[in-house]
Enzyme design. Sequence first.
Site, short mmCIF file in Angstrom:
data_model
loop_
_atom_site.label_atom_id
_atom_site.label_comp_id
_atom_site.label_asym_id
_atom_site.label_seq_id
_atom_site.Cartn_x
_atom_site.Cartn_y
_atom_site.Cartn_z
N ASP A 69 0.94 -1.21 -0.02
CA ASP A 69 0.05 0.09 -0.05
C ASP A 69 0.86 1.26 -0.23
O ASP A 69 2.03 1.27 0.21
CB ASP A 69 -0.98 -0.14 1.11
CG ASP A 69 -0.57 -0.37 2.58
OD1 ASP A 69 0.95 -0.30 2.47
OD2 ASP A 69 -0.99 -0.57 3.46
N ASP A 139 -6.90 -3.16 14.36
CA ASP A 139 -8.26 -3.37 14.20
C ASP A 139 -8.39 -4.48 12.96
O ASP A 139 -9.46 -4.95 12.49
CB ASP A 139 -9.17 -2.17 13.56
CG ASP A 139 -8.46 -1.46 12.17
OD1 ASP A 139 -7.55 -2.11 11.55
OD2 ASP A 139 -8.95 -0.38 11.82
N HIS A 141 -6.54 -4.63 10.34
CA HIS A 141 -6.81 -4.29 8.93
C HIS A 141 -5.44 -5.16 8.08
O HIS A 141 -4.37 -4.84 8.83
CB HIS A 141 -6.75 -2.92 8.50
CG HIS A 141 -5.77 -2.15 8.85
ND1 HIS A 141 -5.80 -0.93 9.81
CD2 HIS A 141 -4.45 -2.14 8.52
CE1 HIS A 141 -4.75 -0.31 9.96
NE2 HIS A 141 -3.91 -1.01 9.31
N GLU A 146 -9.34 -1.71 5.60
CA GLU A 146 -10.09 -1.51 6.98
C GLU A 146 -11.10 -2.39 7.32
O GLU A 146 -11.68 -3.08 6.03
CB GLU A 146 -10.62 0.03 7.02
CG GLU A 146 -9.31 1.07 6.86
CD GLU A 146 -8.86 1.33 8.30
OE1 GLU A 146 -8.31 0.07 8.97
OE2 GLU A 146 -8.10 2.23 8.18
C1 GLP Z 1 -0.49 0.34 8.43
C2 GLP Z 1 -0.30 -0.41 7.24
C3 GLP Z 1 -0.48 -1.68 7.40
C4 GLP Z 1 0.35 -2.23 8.53
C5 GLP Z 1 -0.25 -1.76 9.74
C6 GLP Z 1 0.58 -2.06 11.02
O1 GLP Z 1 -1.68 0.75 8.71
N1 GLP Z 1 -1.04 0.03 6.25
O2 GLP Z 1 -0.04 -2.45 6.12
O3 GLP Z 1 0.37 -3.82 8.66
O4 GLP Z 1 0.16 -0.20 9.43
O5 GLP Z 1 1.76 -1.39 11.19
P1 GLP Z 1 2.59 -1.65 12.57
O6 GLP Z 1 3.42 -3.01 11.92
O7 GLP Z 1 3.43 -0.35 12.58
O8 GLP Z 1 1.70 -2.09 13.49
#
Ligand code: GLP
Length: 262
Positions: A69, A139, A141, A146
């Site tokens: 993303d 959450d 995602h 989402e």
């Molecule tokens: C963001 C990204 C996700 C990622 C998530 C968790 O929202 N779009 O792809 O998995 O954060 O991030 P973290 O690993 O910092 O908890």
Amino acid sequence: MRVVIQENYEKMCLWAAHYIAGKIKASKKTPFVLGLPTGSSPIGVYRELARMNQAGELSFANVVTFNMDEYIGLPHEHDQSYWYFMHDNFFNHLVDMKPENINILNGMAEDPEKECARYEEKIASYGGIDLFMGGIGVDGHIAFNEPFTSLSSRTGVRTLTTDTRIVNSRFFGNDPEAVPSQAVSVGVGTVMDSKEVLILINGHNKARALAATVEGGVSQKWTCSALQMHNAAIIACDEAACGELTVDAYKYFLDIERKERL
Ligand code: GLP
């Protein structure tokens, strides 16, 4: 679904990095197509993969990558763009990764939907993704899908929830308003089409999401739960993230994956 529980974050990352390296080395197919995430979860994995690469233990010369993303509206040089993150934390540390083999959605595209269609076509042109590594949000995602995103969604434009903007505001001077409100993201269906999926889940704040991924029903409320329908999905997690698993589930995975424990 496999759930590989490691004692702590470092061991989880080490295990995941060596799993990925093993797959790249064993692949008879050229190129090996690897899906990649951003976020804090994969940082230790990137560090170990880069170490192996620099030590001559693992080549990326025949690896093509596709990132999950990207925020809409952040140029490459913005230090919170996912393009910047990936180069800063990973690609710039590899000795033989070919820049032309790096694919990241362009969040500055004039027509984001067209950009997403191009991305899907490019993935298809390689015969799909061999292994998609991912993380998840608190959450649940996956990528930027989402809660209540269709479990068969494809790459497209996503609107971030207020919760996600608050969580991600730690990278934007703690100002949720500074976090872009939209992103381009692969769909749940895009991830599900990968031959294998490896998701990293660590820390107490992901405990609910891990339980929903593994033990809840398959539901668009927790988009990560779609992985229950994938025939080659692995969750690599740490002990801290296991707090909401039932004792039965926790014991089952520790037992069945005991050989994987570092
Ligand atoms: C963001 C990204 C996700 C990622 C998530 C968790 O929202 N779009 O792809 O998995 O954060 O991030 P973290 O690993 O910092 O908890």
